[in-house]
Every structure is written in structure tokens, then in C-alpha cells.
Design a protein around this motif. Structure first.
Motif, PDB file in Angstrom:
ATOM      1  N   MET A   1       0.838  -1.172   0.000  1.00 44.64           N
ATOM      2  CA  MET A   1       0.000   0.000   0.000  1.00 44.64           C
ATOM      3  C   MET A   1       0.881   1.231   0.000  1.00 44.64           C
ATOM      4  O   MET A   1       1.942   1.252   0.590  1.00 44.64           O
ATOM      5  N   SER A   2       0.462   2.247  -0.676  1.00 46.21           N
ATOM      6  CA  SER A   2       1.181   3.505  -0.708  1.00 46.21           C
ATOM      7  C   SER A   2       0.420   4.494   0.167  1.00 46.21           C
ATOM      8  O   SER A   2      -0.702   4.885  -0.161  1.00 46.21           O
ATOM      9  N   VAL A   3       0.982   4.869   1.299  1.00 51.73           N
ATOM     10  CA  VAL A   3       0.276   5.693   2.264  1.00 51.73           C
ATOM     11  C   VAL A   3       0.445   7.166   1.924  1.00 51.73           C
ATOM     12  O   VAL A   3       1.554   7.641   1.691  1.00 51.73           O
ATOM     13  N   THR A   4      -0.657   7.893   1.866  1.00 50.15           N
ATOM     14  CA  THR A   4      -0.640   9.326   1.618  1.00 50.15           C
ATOM     15  C   THR A   4      -1.528  10.000   2.653  1.00 50.15           C
ATOM     16  O   THR A   4      -2.227   9.349   3.417  1.00 50.15           O
ATOM     17  N   TYR A   5      -1.528  11.331   2.668  1.00 50.73           N
ATOM     18  CA  TYR A   5      -2.363  12.081   3.590  1.00 50.73           C
ATOM     19  C   TYR A   5      -3.199  13.086   2.803  1.00 50.73           C
ATOM     20  O   TYR A   5      -2.677  13.807   1.950  1.00 50.73           O
ATOM     21  N   THR A   6      -4.504  13.058   3.044  1.00 50.41           N
ATOM     22  CA  THR A   6      -5.359  14.023   2.359  1.00 50.41           C
ATOM     23  C   THR A   6      -5.115  15.407   2.921  1.00 50.41           C
ATOM     24  O   THR A   6      -4.836  15.582   4.105  1.00 50.41           O
ATOM     25  N   ARG A   7      -5.204  16.430   2.075  1.00 54.76           N
ATOM     26  CA  ARG A   7      -4.847  17.792   2.468  1.00 54.76           C
ATOM     27  C   ARG A   7      -5.783  18.350   3.526  1.00 54.76           C
ATOM     28  O   ARG A   7      -5.384  19.105   4.403  1.00 54.76           O
ATOM     29  N   MET A   8      -7.056  17.971   3.472  1.00 57.13           N
ATOM     30  CA  MET A   8      -8.033  18.563   4.378  1.00 57.13           C
ATOM     31  C   MET A   8      -8.048  17.858   5.739  1.00 57.13           C
ATOM     32  O   MET A   8      -7.954  18.489   6.773  1.00 57.13           O
ATOM     33  N   SER A   9      -8.186  16.536   5.717  1.00 58.88           N
ATOM     34  CA  SER A   9      -8.426  15.822   6.966  1.00 58.88           C
ATOM     35  C   SER A   9      -7.174  15.303   7.649  1.00 58.88           C
ATOM     36  O   SER A   9      -7.212  14.959   8.822  1.00 58.88           O
ATOM     37  N   VAL A  11      -6.014  12.547   7.298  1.00 63.08           N
ATOM     38  CA  VAL A  11      -6.223  11.122   7.561  1.00 63.08           C
ATOM     39  C   VAL A  11      -5.375  10.312   6.589  1.00 63.08           C
ATOM     40  O   VAL A  11      -5.451  10.524   5.376  1.00 63.08           O
ATOM     41  N   PRO A  12      -4.529   9.409   7.081  1.00 64.02           N
ATOM     42  CA  PRO A  12      -3.708   8.613   6.166  1.00 64.02           C
ATOM     43  C   PRO A  12      -4.571   7.694   5.300  1.00 64.02           C
ATOM     44  O   PRO A  12      -5.520   7.083   5.785  1.00 64.02           O
ATOM     45  N   THR A  13      -4.242   7.617   4.029  1.00 60.79           N
ATOM     46  CA  THR A  13      -4.961   6.742   3.109  1.00 60.79           C
ATOM     47  C   THR A  13      -3.951   5.961   2.282  1.00 60.79           C
ATOM     48  O   THR A  13      -2.761   6.291   2.240  1.00 60.79           O
ATOM     49  N   HIS A  14      -4.437   4.933   1.622  1.00 60.43           N
ATOM     50  CA  HIS A  14      -3.586   4.155   0.727  1.00 60.43           C
ATOM     51  C   HIS A  14      -4.382   3.757  -0.503  1.00 60.43           C
ATOM     52  O   HIS A  14      -5.604   3.678  -0.469  1.00 60.43           O
ATOM     53  N   LEU A  15      -3.675   3.522  -1.595  1.00 56.08           N
ATOM     54  CA  LEU A  15      -4.304   3.119  -2.845  1.00 56.08           C
ATOM     55  C   LEU A  15      -4.533   1.613  -2.826  1.00 56.08           C
ATOM     56  O   LEU A  15      -3.617   0.841  -2.545  1.00 56.08           O
ATOM     57  N   PRO A  25     -13.479  -6.647 -13.152  1.00 56.93           N
ATOM     58  CA  PRO A  25     -12.112  -6.164 -12.900  1.00 56.93           C
ATOM     59  C   PRO A  25     -12.073  -5.282 -11.660  1.00 56.93           C
ATOM     60  O   PRO A  25     -13.077  -4.689 -11.270  1.00 56.93           O
ATOM     61  N   PHE A  26     -10.901  -5.185 -11.048  1.00 60.27           N
ATOM     62  CA  PHE A  26     -10.791  -4.344  -9.868  1.00 60.27           C
ATOM     63  C   PHE A  26     -10.692  -2.874 -10.256  1.00 60.27           C
ATOM     64  O   PHE A  26     -10.346  -2.525 -11.386  1.00 60.27           O
ATOM     65  N   GLU A  27     -10.999  -2.029  -9.302  1.00 61.43           N
ATOM     66  CA  GLU A  27     -10.870  -0.594  -9.466  1.00 61.43           C
ATOM     67  C   GLU A  27      -9.922  -0.061  -8.401  1.00 61.43           C
ATOM     68  O   GLU A  27      -9.964  -0.491  -7.253  1.00 61.43           O
ATOM     69  N   LEU A  28      -9.064   0.879  -8.784  1.00 61.78           N
ATOM     70  CA  LEU A  28      -8.158   1.495  -7.826  1.00 61.78           C
ATOM     71  C   LEU A  28      -8.892   2.583  -7.051  1.00 61.78           C
ATOM     72  O   LEU A  28      -9.447   3.509  -7.647  1.00 61.78           O
ATOM     73  N   GLN A  29      -8.901   2.453  -5.744  1.00 57.08           N
ATOM     74  CA  GLN A  29      -9.596   3.409  -4.886  1.00 57.08           C
ATOM     75  C   GLN A  29      -8.718   3.743  -3.679  1.00 57.08           C
ATOM     76  O   GLN A  29      -7.849   2.969  -3.284  1.00 57.08           O
ATOM     77  N   SER A  30      -8.950   4.921  -3.114  1.00 55.53           N
ATOM     78  CA  SER A  30      -8.268   5.302  -1.879  1.00 55.53           C
ATOM     79  C   SER A  30      -9.068   4.796  -0.693  1.00 55.53           C
ATOM     80  O   SER A  30     -10.291   4.913  -0.657  1.00 55.53           O
ATOM     81  N   ARG A  31      -8.362   4.237   0.274  1.00 51.77           N
ATOM     82  CA  ARG A  31      -9.009   3.724   1.468  1.00 51.77           C
ATOM     83  C   ARG A  31      -8.303   4.297   2.696  1.00 51.77           C
ATOM     84  O   ARG A  31      -7.083   4.492   2.688  1.00 51.77           O
ATOM     85  N   PRO A  32      -9.039   4.549   3.784  1.00 53.51           N
ATOM     86  CA  PRO A  32      -8.383   4.981   5.025  1.00 53.51           C
ATOM     87  C   PRO A  32      -7.442   3.889   5.523  1.00 53.51           C
ATOM     88  O   PRO A  32      -7.799   2.713   5.553  1.00 53.51           O
TER      89      PRO A  32
END
Length: 245
Positions: A1-9, A11-15, A25-32
Motif C-alpha cells: 500500500m502507498s500511504v498518503t495524507y489528504t490535504r483537508m483531513s 487522515v492517512p490513506t492508501h491506494l 475487474p478491480f478498481e483502484l480506490q483510496s481507502r483509510p
């Protein structure tokens, strides 16, 4: 997982590769990104292995009660965070097993399978490969190994000891295997299904279910590394079993 942080909250997320429906087929989504709970590790997934169960869970919805779902088994890379009760080697003599965030790299088995696709678990799904291997015998003694592989891997599989290698993409691969066995004078009684479909294995074995010359019908067996799905076709005389490590 690639952990990022949303600018507003913040909250760490990952793709994440998310399956939205059975067979799709799968879809790429951001998850907390979850926190590491007691006795658990949070791992940055960079490498994943191939598993036939991934293919079955994606295509058949096996063990996935609801969608969206995140699948995946074998994973490896860097430990990001440790939960309570996880030894880190900083408070003792460090002689036992311990995990240090940002330092320790691990190879692990994701708990995603046992969480039935829960979106807080799992690893990225991966490419599906298919293979079928048959053990052949003549007069009840081991004689040869026939295998299937893609054309790109045929020479490699042969170098591992397969006597014959067939292209699993060939629409006539079952007939080719049966014809080769008959030409070689061997009778196929066992099949190891590493990945792929059950039906071709059954079709090959069914061709050799004749008697032994004494009026006795011979049986055949398939050992599968994937679970035998409910509703799979049953071929009389061919037993298919799930080989669970």
C-alpha cells in the motif's frame, strides 16, 4: 500500500485494488489506512505472490459475502506500524523475534482471506496464471510427467523435469495430452491442478478410465491447490480433492 495524507483531513490513506462485483475487474480506490491493532502489524505492501485462490475468489465470489471487497494473500515489504504487545527489541535484550517500524522487512500471509474480503485487510490482487500437471503411470508404476504452461515458459518447465509440456492456451490441449499419452504408452491416473480449471483435468483423466484387462475399473484422482467449488461437475471415477497445506 502507498500511504498518503489528504490535504483537508490529514487522515492517512492508501491506494487499494477493490473488487466491486463478482467476476468484474478491480478498481483502484483510496481507502483509510487502519491502525495496527493489538498484536498486529501494518505492512507497506510492495510485493505480492501468485495464488490460485485469488482467481477463484475474484471470478466465483468464493468466500466473499459482500462487495466491495479487497483480496490478497502472500505479501512482503516494510513494517510501517506495530500494535500493542508486538516486540520491537527496544525494551529487552532483542534476542527474540521483534519488529521495528521503518526498518523490519517481512514476508507474510495476509489475514484478508479469513476476513472474507473486508476492506481493511488484504493485499493487491495479481496476475492469473494457469497450469495443469498430470502424473502418468504404466502398469501402476510411475512413468512420466506431463505439464502445461504458456509458450514463454515451456522450456523452463521442461528443464524442471517435465517429459512433455503443452500449451494450456491451445483449444485442443486436452486432445493433445490424451494423444501424446497414448502414443507414449502411458495411462494417466493422477493430476495435480496447480491453477486453472478443473474440467480439463477431468476430461484428460476420463479418457483413461477403462478397465485394467481383468474387468476392474481403475479410478483417477485430482489434487487441487484451490478449493473445489460447490456445484463443480462430478465425473464418475474421478475424485477431486483440495490439498490443504
Amino acid at each position: 500500500m502507498s500511504v498518503t495524507y489528504t490535504r483537508m483531513s490529514k487522515v492517512p490513506t492508501h491506494l487499494t485494488a477493490v473488487f466491486v462485483a463478482k467476476g468484474k475487474p478491480f478498481e483502484l480506490q483510496s481507502r483509510p489506512t487502519p491502525k495496527a491493532g493489538p498484536s498486529k502489524l501494518l505492512i507497506a505492501v510492495k510485493l505480492v505472490a501468485l495464488s490460485p485462490e485469488d482467481h477463484i475468489m475474484r471470478s466465483q465470489g468464493f468466500f466473499v459475502p459482500s462487495y466491495p471487497a479487497i483480496l490478497g494473500f502472500d505479501i512482503s515489504d516494510l513494517v510501517l506500524e506495530v500494535g500493542d504487545d508486538v516486540p520491537t527489541g527496544t525494551t529487552d535484550d532483542g534476542t527474540g523475534l521483534f519488529f521495528q517500524p521503518g526498518i523490519t522487512r517481512v514476508a507474510a500471509y495476509s489475514v484478508g482471506f479469513w476476513k472474507f474480503g473486508d476492506q481493511d485487510y488484504g493485499s493487491l490482487p495479481r496476475t492469473v496464471l494457469c497450469s495443469l500437471a498430470a502424473c502418468c503411470d504404466k502398469d501402476s508404476s510411475f512413468a512420466a510427467v506431463y505439464a502445461t504452461a504458456g509458450l514463454a515458459n515451456a522450456k523452463y518447465v521442461a528443464s524442471l523435469g517435465a517429459d512433455r509440456v503443452f500449451d494450456y492456451r491451445d483449444l485442443q490441449v486436452v486432445d493433445a495430452i490424451v494423444s501424446a499419452a497414448m502414443g507414449d504408452g502411458v495411462v494417466i491416473r493422477q493430476c495435480f491442478l496447480a491453477m486453472g480449471e478443473l474440467a480439463p483435468c477431468q476430461a484428460v483423466l476420463k479418457a483413461f478410465l477403462g478397465g485394467d484387462g481383468h474387468g476392474e475399473k481403475k479410478k483417477a484422482k485430482i489434487g487441487s491447490v484451490s478449493s473445489i467449488l460447490p456445484g463443480a461437475e462430478v465425473v464418475i471415477g474421478v475424485e477431486a480433492i483440495f490439498v490443504q497445506p
